[in-house]
Design a protein around this motif. Structure first.
Motif, PDB file in Angstrom:
ATOM      1  N   ASP A 177      -6.443  32.977  20.439  1.00  0.00           N
ATOM      2  CA  ASP A 177      -6.236  31.687  19.794  1.00  0.00           C
ATOM      3  C   ASP A 177      -6.775  31.743  18.357  1.00  0.00           C
ATOM      4  O   ASP A 177      -7.661  32.542  18.053  1.00  0.00           O
ATOM      5  N   PRO A 178      -6.237  30.887  17.459  1.00  0.00           N
ATOM      6  CA  PRO A 178      -6.744  30.864  16.083  1.00  0.00           C
ATOM      7  C   PRO A 178      -8.264  30.697  16.043  1.00  0.00           C
ATOM      8  O   PRO A 178      -8.812  29.845  16.729  1.00  0.00           O
ATOM      9  N   ILE A 196      -4.426  46.455  16.126  1.00  0.00           N
ATOM     10  CA  ILE A 196      -4.124  45.102  15.660  1.00  0.00           C
ATOM     11  C   ILE A 196      -2.634  45.016  15.342  1.00  0.00           C
ATOM     12  O   ILE A 196      -2.146  45.659  14.404  1.00  0.00           O
ATOM     13  N   ASP A 197      -1.936  44.235  16.118  1.00  0.00           N
ATOM     14  CA  ASP A 197      -0.495  44.049  15.866  1.00  0.00           C
ATOM     15  C   ASP A 197      -0.261  42.947  14.856  1.00  0.00           C
ATOM     16  O   ASP A 197       0.585  43.060  13.969  1.00  0.00           O
ATOM     17  N   GLN A 198      -1.009  41.877  14.994  1.00  0.00           N
ATOM     18  CA  GLN A 198      -0.755  40.679  14.186  1.00  0.00           C
ATOM     19  C   GLN A 198      -2.094  39.999  13.936  1.00  0.00           C
ATOM     20  O   GLN A 198      -2.845  39.744  14.872  1.00  0.00           O
ATOM     21  N   GLY A 199      -2.407  39.764  12.653  1.00  0.00           N
ATOM     22  CA  GLY A 199      -3.632  39.070  12.302  1.00  0.00           C
ATOM     23  C   GLY A 199      -4.740  40.016  11.865  1.00  0.00           C
ATOM     24  O   GLY A 199      -4.491  41.186  11.538  1.00  0.00           O
ATOM     25  N   ARG A 200      -5.969  39.502  11.834  1.00  0.00           N
ATOM     26  CA  ARG A 200      -7.169  40.290  11.540  1.00  0.00           C
ATOM     27  C   ARG A 200      -8.196  39.932  12.604  1.00  0.00           C
ATOM     28  O   ARG A 200      -8.458  38.759  12.857  1.00  0.00           O
ATOM     29  N   VAL A 201      -8.770  40.953  13.204  1.00  0.00           N
ATOM     30  CA  VAL A 201      -9.657  40.731  14.347  1.00  0.00           C
ATOM     31  C   VAL A 201     -10.907  41.574  14.172  1.00  0.00           C
ATOM     32  O   VAL A 201     -10.825  42.756  13.827  1.00  0.00           O
ATOM     33  N   THR A 224     -16.616  41.931  22.468  1.00  0.00           N
ATOM     34  CA  THR A 224     -16.416  40.630  21.845  1.00  0.00           C
ATOM     35  C   THR A 224     -15.439  40.793  20.685  1.00  0.00           C
ATOM     36  O   THR A 224     -15.648  41.636  19.804  1.00  0.00           O
ATOM     37  N   LEU A 225     -14.365  40.017  20.728  1.00  0.00           N
ATOM     38  CA  LEU A 225     -13.346  40.038  19.681  1.00  0.00           C
ATOM     39  C   LEU A 225     -13.300  38.676  19.017  1.00  0.00           C
ATOM     40  O   LEU A 225     -13.374  37.647  19.704  1.00  0.00           O
ATOM     41  N   THR A 226     -13.152  38.664  17.698  1.00  0.00           N
ATOM     42  CA  THR A 226     -13.024  37.399  16.978  1.00  0.00           C
ATOM     43  C   THR A 226     -11.754  37.420  16.140  1.00  0.00           C
ATOM     44  O   THR A 226     -11.544  38.339  15.336  1.00  0.00           O
ATOM     45  N   ASN A 227     -10.922  36.437  16.348  1.00  0.00           N
ATOM     46  CA  ASN A 227      -9.743  36.247  15.505  1.00  0.00           C
ATOM     47  C   ASN A 227     -10.192  35.607  14.202  1.00  0.00           C
ATOM     48  O   ASN A 227     -10.656  34.467  14.191  1.00  0.00           O
ATOM     49  N   GLU A 228     -10.039  36.339  13.091  1.00  0.00           N
ATOM     50  CA  GLU A 228     -10.546  35.859  11.800  1.00  0.00           C
ATOM     51  C   GLU A 228      -9.506  35.052  11.029  1.00  0.00           C
ATOM     52  O   GLU A 228      -9.692  34.789   9.847  1.00  0.00           O
ATOM     53  N   THR A 229      -8.413  34.676  11.690  1.00  0.00           N
ATOM     54  CA  THR A 229      -7.347  33.959  10.987  1.00  0.00           C
ATOM     55  C   THR A 229      -7.068  32.603  11.637  1.00  0.00           C
ATOM     56  O   THR A 229      -7.537  32.319  12.733  1.00  0.00           O
ATOM     57  N   ASP A 230      -6.276  31.803  10.927  1.00  0.00           N
ATOM     58  CA  ASP A 230      -5.919  30.458  11.414  1.00  0.00           C
ATOM     59  C   ASP A 230      -4.664  30.461  12.289  1.00  0.00           C
ATOM     60  O   ASP A 230      -4.176  29.397  12.667  1.00  0.00           O
ATOM     61  N   SER A 231      -4.141  31.651  12.564  1.00  0.00           N
ATOM     62  CA  SER A 231      -2.978  31.766  13.444  1.00  0.00           C
ATOM     63  C   SER A 231      -3.377  32.598  14.662  1.00  0.00           C
ATOM     64  O   SER A 231      -4.430  33.236  14.667  1.00  0.00           O
TER      65      SER A 231
END
Ligand code: MN
Length: 302
Positions: A177-178, A196-201, A224-231
């Protein structure tokens, strides 16, 4: 604990009658294997309405399994076992080359955007001449706090894939999730790779950009993974216990010695061992010439 290693992709043209370039993160100079995972190609999203997409003529494999996983598009698969299958988004197709198989991969006319990964698994020495096999599995999505996972090999978040492998493996697609931070248990004896396929993690305080492969050694009971984007961000998580054997990888073959590879090449060129693919309109791919110097085994310790 230490940060993750970042393995960057290099662009590799696949050749063939249609032009297609993939981003390859494994193998590379710094790393040959993650568990038994030994090959990571990532492609698309490509608009293939003009280029025609993927058309790979009959070619052989030995000593490995191929894993096809799509995010978008559709690929028609035929092999010398007699399998005829369609690779579709969210559905695993795992082919065991074992002693020898040949196959074709062609994106279908319905495909407008082709996007996915092609992964290889090295077979351990005692099983590298296993019988040809083809398995298909469409994993149900499982919800984690902050993400959705599809576990195509191994176990994650209480979900276990029924697909048989010759060494313990983990393979899963996660959509985060964003801005979400997601923590989940993993097997502490496994090393892990995160594509990473899509985004920055971020993983282990290491920021991974699109198309990069993050690596973490064994000894962690959780990731632990963090989605660093708003998408939403999409990643492929790979894992397995360190593969302690050295392998020789060349073209579509895995062996243990230069002689193994030379024999596989000779068998392919003489039309033996790998069987025949029926229903493909075109000639088999010839093997390239062997290099003039002997191929060297490579392993996890260099
Ligand atoms: Mn192949």
């Amino acid at each position: 604990m230490s940060e993750a290693d970042i393995l960057s992709a290099r662009d590799v043209p696949l050749g063939g009658t249609r032009s297609m370039t993939v981003r390859r993160t494994l193998p590379q100079r710094a790393r040959t294997l993650i568990g038994a995972w030994c090959f990571v190609d990532h492609y698309g999203p490509d608009d293939v309405t003009d280029t025609g997409g993927m058309d790979v003529a009959p070619h052989p494999h030995t000593g490995l399994q191929t894993v096809s996983w799509l995010f978008s598009g559709e690929i028609e698969h035929r092999d010398s076992l007699g399998s005829h299958a369609f690779v579709r988004p969210g559905e695993l197709n795992l082919m065991t080359g074992g002693h020898g198989i040949s196959h074709t991969e062609v994106s279908t006319a319905r495909t407008t955007v082709l996007h996915g990964v092609q992964l290889w698994v090295a077979l351990p020495d005692e099983h590298r001449h296993a019988a040809r096999d083809f398995q298909h599995h469409a994993p149900a999505p499982v919800r984690l706090d902050g993400a959705r996972a599809r576990v195509f090999l191994g176990t994650l978040a209480g979900e276990t894939s029924p697909v048989r492998t010759f060494t313990p493996l983990l393979g899963a697609e996660l959509v985060l999730d964003p801005r979400a931070t997601v923590t989940f248990a993993v097997d502490a004896s496994f090393e892990h790779g995160l594509l990473i396929d899509q985004g920055r993690v971020s993983m282990a305080d290491t920021l991974l950009d699109q198309a990069e492969l993050g690596y973490l050694g064994p000894g962690r009971a959780a990731l632990t993974l963090t989605n660093e984007t708003d998408s939403a961000a999409r990643v492929i998580l790979l894992g397995g216990p360190p593969f302690e054997e050295e392998i020789v990888m060349w073209w579509n073959f895995i062996g243990r010695t230069h002689e193994d590879i030379a024999q596989a090449r000779a068998d392919w060129m003489s039309g033996t061992r790998f069987g025949e693919v029926k229903g493909y309109d075109g000639d088999p791919l010839p093997a390239p010439e062997l290099p003039s110097v002997p191929l060297k085994p490579r392993g996890r310790v260099r």
